[in-house]
Design an enzyme around this catalytic site. Sequence first.
Site, PDB file in Angstrom:
ATOM      1  N   GLU A 233       0.736  -1.156  -0.044  1.00 24.46           N
ATOM      2  CA  GLU A 233      -0.139   0.155  -0.009  1.00 24.46           C
ATOM      3  C   GLU A 233       0.744   1.339  -0.093  1.00 24.46           C
ATOM      4  O   GLU A 233       0.361   2.414  -0.494  1.00 24.46           O
ATOM      5  CB  GLU A 233      -0.883  -0.370   1.197  1.00 24.46           C
ATOM      6  CG  GLU A 233      -2.524   0.507   0.787  1.00 24.46           C
ATOM      7  CD  GLU A 233      -3.384   0.275   2.260  1.00 24.46           C
ATOM      8  OE1 GLU A 233      -4.173  -0.775   1.928  1.00 24.46           O
ATOM      9  OE2 GLU A 233      -3.245   0.966   2.972  1.00 24.46           O
TER      10      GLU A 233
ATOM     11  N   HIS B 296       8.686 -26.545   0.544  1.00 26.40           N
ATOM     12  CA  HIS B 296       8.030 -27.546  -0.118  1.00 26.40           C
ATOM     13  C   HIS B 296       6.851 -27.032  -0.954  1.00 26.40           C
ATOM     14  O   HIS B 296       5.967 -27.711  -1.087  1.00 26.40           O
ATOM     15  CB  HIS B 296       7.525 -28.603   0.879  1.00 26.40           C
ATOM     16  CG  HIS B 296       8.604 -29.243   1.672  1.00 26.40           C
ATOM     17  ND1 HIS B 296       9.670 -30.429   1.342  1.00 26.40           N
ATOM     18  CD2 HIS B 296       9.150 -28.503   2.997  1.00 26.40           C
ATOM     19  CE1 HIS B 296      10.262 -30.446   2.315  1.00 26.40           C
ATOM     20  NE2 HIS B 296      10.528 -29.440   3.438  1.00 26.40           N
TER      21      HIS B 296
ATOM     22  N   LYS C  15     -13.362   1.728  -1.922  1.00 22.59           N
ATOM     23  CA  LYS C  15     -14.095   1.958  -0.647  1.00 22.59           C
ATOM     24  C   LYS C  15     -15.365   3.020  -1.346  1.00 22.59           C
ATOM     25  O   LYS C  15     -16.569   2.761  -0.991  1.00 22.59           O
ATOM     26  CB  LYS C  15     -13.636   2.803   0.447  1.00 22.59           C
ATOM     27  CG  LYS C  15     -12.660   1.995   1.102  1.00 22.59           C
ATOM     28  CD  LYS C  15     -12.164   2.576   2.490  1.00 22.59           C
ATOM     29  CE  LYS C  15     -10.908   1.700   3.314  1.00 22.59           C
ATOM     30  NZ  LYS C  15     -10.491   2.542   4.487  1.00 22.59           N
TER      31      LYS C  15
HETATM   32  O1  PA5 Z   1      -3.333   1.544   5.968  1.00 23.69           O
HETATM   33  C1  PA5 Z   1      -4.382   1.922   5.557  1.00 23.69           C
HETATM   34  O2  PA5 Z   1      -4.598   3.332   5.640  1.00 23.69           O
HETATM   35  C2  PA5 Z   1      -5.527   1.197   5.327  1.00 23.69           C
HETATM   36  O3  PA5 Z   1      -5.257  -0.122   4.937  1.00 23.69           O
HETATM   37  C3  PA5 Z   1      -6.508   1.140   6.374  1.00 23.69           C
HETATM   38  O4  PA5 Z   1      -6.060   1.024   7.475  1.00 23.69           O
HETATM   39  C4  PA5 Z   1      -7.894   0.656   5.927  1.00 23.69           C
HETATM   40  O5  PA5 Z   1      -8.414   0.818   4.730  1.00 23.69           O
HETATM   41  C5  PA5 Z   1      -8.775   0.581   7.230  1.00 23.69           C
HETATM   42  O6  PA5 Z   1      -9.208   2.136   7.213  1.00 23.69           O
HETATM   43  P1  PA5 Z   1     -10.034   2.521   8.390  1.00 23.69           P
HETATM   44  O7  PA5 Z   1      -9.095   2.605   9.572  1.00 23.69           O
HETATM   45  O8  PA5 Z   1     -10.447   3.897   7.956  1.00 23.69           O
HETATM   46  O9  PA5 Z   1     -11.245   1.948   8.602  1.00 23.69           O
END
Ligand code: PA5
Length: 429
Positions: A277, A306, A420
């Site tokens: 990410e 394996h 989202k």
């Molecule tokens: O690292 C990030 O920003 C994302 O993975 C969020 O943690 C994830 O989308 C969840 O978002 P939120 O904490 O707003 O529910």
Amino acid sequence: MRFSYLETSHITERDAARAGRELSGYLEHLRLASADASYGSSESCVHLPSDETLRAEVSRLAKEKSSRTLREVMVVGIGGSNLGTRAVYDALKPSGIPLSFFDTAHVRLLKEACSRMRAIYREKGEVFMNVISKSGTTSETMMNARVLIDCLKSLTKDWRGSIVVTTEPQSLLDHWARAQGVPSLPNPANVGGRWSVFSAVGLFPLVLAGVDIKKLHKGAVRASRRCLSDDVEHNAALQSAVAIHHAMKKGAVMHNLFVFDADLEWAGKWCRQLVGESLGKERDVHGRIVHAGVTPLVTIGSTDLHSVFQLLLGGPEDKFTTFVRVRSKGDVSIPRVDEQFDAIVPELNKKSVTEVMDAIYAGTVQSFKDRNLPFVEVEIARLDEESIAEFLQFKMVETMLLARLMHVNAFDQPNVEEYKKITRELLSG
Ligand code: PA5
């Protein structure tokens, strides 16, 4: 934590020194961010381990909410709001209140959780819920929270006393919590999910589970001291980022975290999110389309020897590997069964499980060396609070430095936000 790289990562001391000069301004910025109690920059997560006020607030609330009848803590959150907690919990296997995780939309898991809750309350026990969402609007988290809170409401009048919310101040979730008199712990605006393990996001459920959060912070501070330093020779995060970047330029566009300890599998999944990410970006910091990224893989030794090892060794030379091993974990000597059985693999006679694993590890590393495949090695002394935190903090700083070398913004996730938004649009018909 021991880190070794030079001989195997295909970079020279001169490469590392050059990158050190390129990154020295950024390292200075990180050092300033680590001292900034106002959480004023995108890199604010580096301040978390020294935030004693936060630790005190989390500990006070956990003490208030702990009770002898508490049987389970439900952690309701997804992505960065869950993976760091799970990484530490799985690595340490603490002996406090058990945690359960709700990080997907799954009918069976929800139904089972509700029947577990009913059984616990029948036996005069209690369940606690920590609803974690920085944005406060993530569909999966809000859906799971609704199902679980509904069940809790049917079991206790004091359901509000059994919930803590962790979210960005002023989010809709924060407003709800305040209106209901439910405590709300802060997830600072400048600390995104995948960087939040040392914030209340990770600390609150972990302290309930029996983790010593002071030691957790101590380990992270130790990593910062080393990884934010200008001293290239001792800065493991800098050396590792430079080695990965160097390999990328030569075509190693995948990064395999090869953990030789099954207890680190969730730490691997946490790293996968961090790398995926933070570095996978359509545009660079100048707005140019680049489609940059390092594809993260996680493999477990010796299980995956394996499974995918054939590919790792014999397949395309497009991967950089970080080997991770834990030095001391106790041991079991391999017993004798009978003469015939012991003769099947006689090399195991008079050996211990650790000796066998050490040989497997050494053999794996040797085959990488023989093929001149690029890698670094990380050795964690033991799986305790300080060491796991040191490792996670090292990985976070490494990722920030790598993003800097790749000219991408490590702290946004526009494509995740896009999915989202589309999900909510589809749901609204
Ligand atoms: O690292 C990030 O920003 C994302 O993975 C969020 O943690 C994830 O989308 C969840 O978002 P939120 O904490 O707003 O529910």
